[in-house]
Every structure is written in structure tokens, then in C-alpha cells.
Design a protein around this motif. Structure first.
Motif, mmCIF file in Angstrom:
data_model
loop_
_atom_site.group_PDB
_atom_site.id
_atom_site.type_symbol
_atom_site.label_atom_id
_atom_site.label_comp_id
_atom_site.label_asym_id
_atom_site.label_seq_id
_atom_site.Cartn_x
_atom_site.Cartn_y
_atom_site.Cartn_z
ATOM 1 N N UNK A 194 44.406 19.984 39.986
ATOM 2 C CA UNK A 194 45.212 20.021 41.381
ATOM 3 C C UNK A 194 45.248 18.408 41.673
ATOM 4 N N UNK A 195 44.051 17.674 41.713
ATOM 5 C CA UNK A 195 44.041 16.220 41.931
ATOM 6 C C UNK A 195 45.043 15.298 41.159
ATOM 7 N N UNK A 196 45.036 15.482 39.857
ATOM 8 C CA UNK A 196 46.015 14.446 38.920
ATOM 9 C C UNK A 196 47.519 14.655 39.171
ATOM 10 N N UNK A 197 47.808 16.096 39.850
ATOM 11 C CA UNK A 197 49.258 16.050 39.812
ATOM 12 C C UNK A 197 49.409 15.601 41.102
ATOM 13 N N UNK A 198 48.846 15.756 42.342
ATOM 14 C CA UNK A 198 49.389 15.353 43.496
ATOM 15 C C UNK A 198 49.255 13.739 43.677
ATOM 16 N N UNK A 199 47.905 13.179 42.997
ATOM 17 C CA UNK A 199 47.749 11.755 42.823
ATOM 18 C C UNK A 199 48.975 10.892 42.167
ATOM 19 N N UNK A 200 49.535 11.499 41.131
ATOM 20 C CA UNK A 200 50.516 10.851 40.442
ATOM 21 C C UNK A 200 51.957 11.211 40.900
ATOM 22 N N UNK A 201 52.053 12.272 41.618
ATOM 23 C CA UNK A 201 53.353 12.550 42.271
ATOM 24 C C UNK A 201 53.560 11.345 43.345
ATOM 25 N N UNK A 202 52.246 10.880 43.744
ATOM 26 C CA UNK A 202 52.255 9.821 45.054
ATOM 27 C C UNK A 202 52.217 8.459 44.564
ATOM 28 N N UNK A 203 51.184 8.418 43.762
ATOM 29 C CA UNK A 203 50.959 7.069 43.132
ATOM 30 C C UNK A 203 51.057 7.060 41.624
ATOM 31 N N UNK A 205 51.527 5.162 39.111
ATOM 32 C CA UNK A 205 50.718 4.189 38.242
ATOM 33 C C UNK A 205 49.173 4.433 38.180
ATOM 34 N N UNK A 206 48.543 5.208 39.005
ATOM 35 C CA UNK A 206 47.248 5.606 38.950
ATOM 36 C C UNK A 206 46.733 6.246 37.908
ATOM 37 N N UNK A 207 45.599 5.846 37.335
ATOM 38 C CA UNK A 207 45.206 6.004 35.828
ATOM 39 C C UNK A 207 44.027 7.076 36.098
ATOM 40 N N UNK A 208 44.276 8.456 35.593
ATOM 41 C CA UNK A 208 43.366 9.530 35.742
ATOM 42 C C UNK A 208 42.380 9.486 34.643
ATOM 43 N N UNK A 209 41.231 9.528 35.083
ATOM 44 C CA UNK A 209 40.082 9.609 34.113
ATOM 45 C C UNK A 209 39.065 10.583 34.282
ATOM 46 N N UNK A 210 39.093 11.404 33.107
ATOM 47 C CA UNK A 210 38.594 12.600 33.230
ATOM 48 C C UNK A 210 37.042 12.341 32.527
ATOM 49 N N UNK A 211 36.033 12.963 33.424
ATOM 50 C CA UNK A 211 34.478 12.876 33.030
ATOM 51 C C UNK A 211 33.913 13.840 32.406
ATOM 52 N N UNK A 212 33.547 13.762 31.235
ATOM 53 C CA UNK A 212 32.787 15.052 30.708
ATOM 54 C C UNK A 212 31.410 14.421 30.133
ATOM 55 N N UNK A 213 30.838 15.547 29.658
ATOM 56 C CA UNK A 213 29.494 15.485 29.185
ATOM 57 C C UNK A 213 29.203 15.840 27.777
ATOM 58 N N UNK A 214 28.326 14.869 27.062
ATOM 59 C CA UNK A 214 28.109 15.234 25.559
ATOM 60 C C UNK A 214 27.492 16.627 25.537
ATOM 61 N N UNK A 215 28.054 17.351 24.536
ATOM 62 C CA UNK A 215 27.596 18.738 24.324
ATOM 63 C C UNK A 215 28.893 19.711 24.691
ATOM 64 N N UNK A 216 29.891 19.270 25.403
ATOM 65 C CA UNK A 216 30.971 19.857 26.247
ATOM 66 C C UNK A 216 32.267 19.959 25.093
ATOM 67 N N UNK A 217 32.859 20.920 24.900
ATOM 68 C CA UNK A 217 33.728 21.281 23.862
ATOM 69 C C UNK A 217 35.146 20.969 24.439
ATOM 70 N N UNK A 218 35.321 20.672 25.759
ATOM 71 C CA UNK A 218 36.584 20.709 26.476
ATOM 72 C C UNK A 218 37.796 19.677 25.917
ATOM 73 N N UNK A 219 36.940 18.429 25.366
ATOM 74 C CA UNK A 219 37.889 17.331 24.928
ATOM 75 C C UNK A 219 37.871 17.334 23.258
ATOM 76 N N UNK A 220 37.220 18.250 22.674
ATOM 77 C CA UNK A 220 37.194 18.259 21.224
ATOM 78 C C UNK A 220 36.048 17.798 20.698
#
Length: 343
Positions: A194-203, A205-220
Motif C-alpha cells: 500500500x505504501x509503495x504504490x501511493x508514495x510512488x504515485x505522489x513522489x 523518484x522516491x526509492x522504496x527499500x524493503x527490510x527483511x530478516x535473515x531466515x525469511x524466504x520472502x526475497x529468495x
């Protein structure tokens, strides 16, 4: 699910609750590298950013006739979403059964047992050395066993994304103005989607950084045992695929603990583990990348991160020296992980 006529009492009650909510604060933090602000989502009534999705999901389901006063809401949660649902369901007079696991903080479990007549706790780990699959299996069993049950399904429900698009992002844009970077912890994916879509619609150029933890499989990344709830997952949530992400920062749990201590020492912010992860990601990202503003004429980047919950539930874990010592002793020496670029 069989849709019934919407319950007008519940509709009016959700409107009353919605009118009573206020914005969460945006606090400037002194930082040598950037103009840093923290969105204090732990100031929501139930204490976390999950208030946003919990209430909106309930509102929408009630409006569609999927929840009535005789409905039992059933959900799998490591803590904050369960607490938010327990609070709002109690306010609405609806039964709620949370499905938790041993990683649930003791304070959170105690509060859930006060708010809920029934709490289900699984104890079997899955192939990823997590409890998520067991929790979700128990949810499916309860949906069959209970006469009238509703599953919010926070990992895939588009209403979760919509809540953060409407409310969290709307507030952040109004409070912060133009942003160069946004750091968001990822678990179910609803917040960052939700945040990334609306932020990028408005700004744009904003760089969205996802924060994950070691042991999580979300990003491979490879799965391994995780101890801090509220961030990471042993599945890839469908909502994560809907997020607009430029970079991913992987933060070891020991590093998140250090960052929690730094937030208290430097700013007096007593925050939870995922907030420590987000703050650590900001510091680690700019340690490798020279800070630069994307806004014309700006000399320092404007950076925001989400402070998802308070530290009270982590008093016996993240803020307990003995627990931290054990965490570090059990941790495998972390392999250097560069930020992952994603499309």
C-alpha cells in the motif's frame, strides 16, 4: 463464503471507531547522513501499524455481509495483527480466535488470552523451521469446525494493502512532504504494497527499500530459525508481489537488536524488533551508498521509516541481556549480504 445482508449495527459501530482515530506522529530524528523521520505507527490504539489493516479489513467485510454479530473471526498471527483484531473485535462485540505459536511474545500472549475467550497455539515447526504452515493449517481446520467463521487472510487480502494506501501513506505524504527514500519492514506485504504504490504515485523518484530478516524466504533467501516476530516470513506472501520495491535490505536479528538499543539510547524510542530492523537498514544502506537527494535543489536526502510497534512486548526478548546473549550464541556467523536489486 455465503454473503448475508450487512449488519447495520456493526456498520455504524465501525464508523464510530473510524471517527475516533487520529493520525500517528511523524518524528524528526537527528542523523549525520540524512533528514530522517520516523512514522510512529505504535501510537495506534492497539499499538502497531496492524491497526490499519485490521480495522479496514473488518469494515469492508462487515459492509459486504461477510461478518455479522454471530461470526467468529479466525486468523494466524505472530502478534501485532492478532492484537489489533482482538481489540477491534472486542470493540465490535465479535468473537475472535487467534492462532499463535511459541515465537509469540509472552506479553502478547497474555494480552490475547485476556481479550479472547479462545486462543489456539500450535507447536509443530514446518520445513522452513517456522510455525507458519502449522498456523495456517489450524486456521483451515477451525473454518470447517466453526459454524460461522471469517478468515481475514492478512497475507493475501487486498483490503490490507488498501488500508495502508489510504491511511498510512496518506498521512505520511501529508506530514513528510517529498521523500527521497522510504524504508519498510516486510512480513505479510500489506504495508509495503500500500505504501509503495501511493508514495510512488505522489513522489515517483522516491526509492522504496524493503527490510527483511535473515531466515525469511520472502526475497529468495534460505530459510532458517527466526526468533523475532513481526518481520519476515516462511512463505512468499501474495501481497509482496504487488509492492513497488527498488532495493531489499536483509538485517540479521542480532543487528536488529543492536539497532533497538541505539533507538533507545539516542532518541528515547522504545521500539519493537521490526522497527529496529528498519532503523538498522537505514544506517547500513547509507553506509554502503553515498546519500543523495532525488529532489531538485535538495542537498540531503529526506528519509522515512516505519516504527511498527513498541518495545514493551519485547522486554523479555530483544531488551533482555540474557536472551540477547543466547541469540548471539546460536547465530551462525552472517555471510555478507549486499542489498538485492529487484524489478
Amino acid at each position: 463464503m455465503l454473503h448475508r445482508r450487512a449488519d447495520q449495527f456493526l456498520i455504524e459501530r465501525t464508523k464510530q471507531l473510524r471517527r475516533g482515530l487520529t493520525e500517528t506522529p511523524l518524528i524528526p530524528l537527528t542523523d549525520e547522513q540524512c533528514d530522517l523521520v520516523a512514522k510512529l505507527e505504535f501510537c495506534n490504539p492497539a499499538g502497531s501499524t496492524k491497526d490499519r489493516s485490521a480495522l479496514w479489513i473488518l469494515e469492508q467485510a462487515i459492509g459486504r455481509g461477510e461478518i455479522a454479530r454471530d461470526t467468529t473471526v479466525v486468523e494466524s498471527s505472530s502478534g501485532n495483527f492478532a492484537l489489533a483484531l482482538a481489540f477491534y473485535c472486542r470493540m465490535l462485540g465479535i468473537s475472535f480466535v487467534p492462532v499463535i505459536d511459541p515465537n509469540c511474545n509472552k506479553a502478547t500472549e497474555t494480552q490475547l488470552r485476556l481479550l479472547c475467550e479462545r486462543v489456539e497455539k500450535v507447536a509443530i515447526r514446518d520445513a522452513a523451521d517456522s510455525y507458519l504452515t502449522s498456523r495456517l493449517s489450524r486456521v483451515q481446520e477451525l473454518l470447517v469446525d466453526l459454524d460461522s467463521a471469517y478468515w481475514p487472510n492478512q497475507y493475501a487480502n487486498p483490503d490490507a494493502r488498501e488500508a495502508h494506501y489510504r491511511f498510512t501513506a496518506g498521512e505520511l505524504i501529508a506530514q513528510a512532504g517529498p521523500l527521497d527514500y522510504l524504508f519498510v519492514g516486510v512480513g505479510t506485504g500489506g504495508t509495503i504494497a500500500g505504501l509503495s504504490h501511493r508514495i510512488k504515485e505522489t513522489y515517483p523518484g522516491c526509492v522504496v527499500v524493503a527490510v527483511d530478516t535473515e531466515g525469511s524466504v520472502i526475497f529468495g533467501g534460505p530459510p532458517k530459525k527466526r526468533r523475532i516476530p513481526g518481520i519476515g516470513s516462511s512463505i512468499v506472501p501474495p501481497l509482496c508481489g504487488q509492492a513497488l520495491i527498488d532495493h531489499v535490505e536483509i538485517v540479521p536479528e542480532a543487528r536488529a537488536v543492536e539497532a533497538c538499543g541505539a533507538l533507545v539510547a539516542k532518541y528515547g524510542l522504545y521500539a519493537g524488533g521490526s522497527t529496529g530492523s528498519a532503523y538498522a537498514a537505514v544506517q547500513d544502506y547509507f553506509a554502503r551508498h553515498r546519500p543523495g537527494a532525488t529532489r531538485p535543489g535538495a542537498t540531503r536526502p529526506r528519509v522515512a521509516f516505519i516504527a511498527a510497534d513498541r518495545g514493551h512486548a519485547y522486554a523479555q526478548t530483544v531488551y533482555d541481556p540474557m536472551w540477547v546473549q543466547q541469540l548471539r550464541a546460536e547465530a551462525v556467523q552472517p555471510v555478507g549480504v549486499e542489498a538485492l536489486a529487484v524489478n
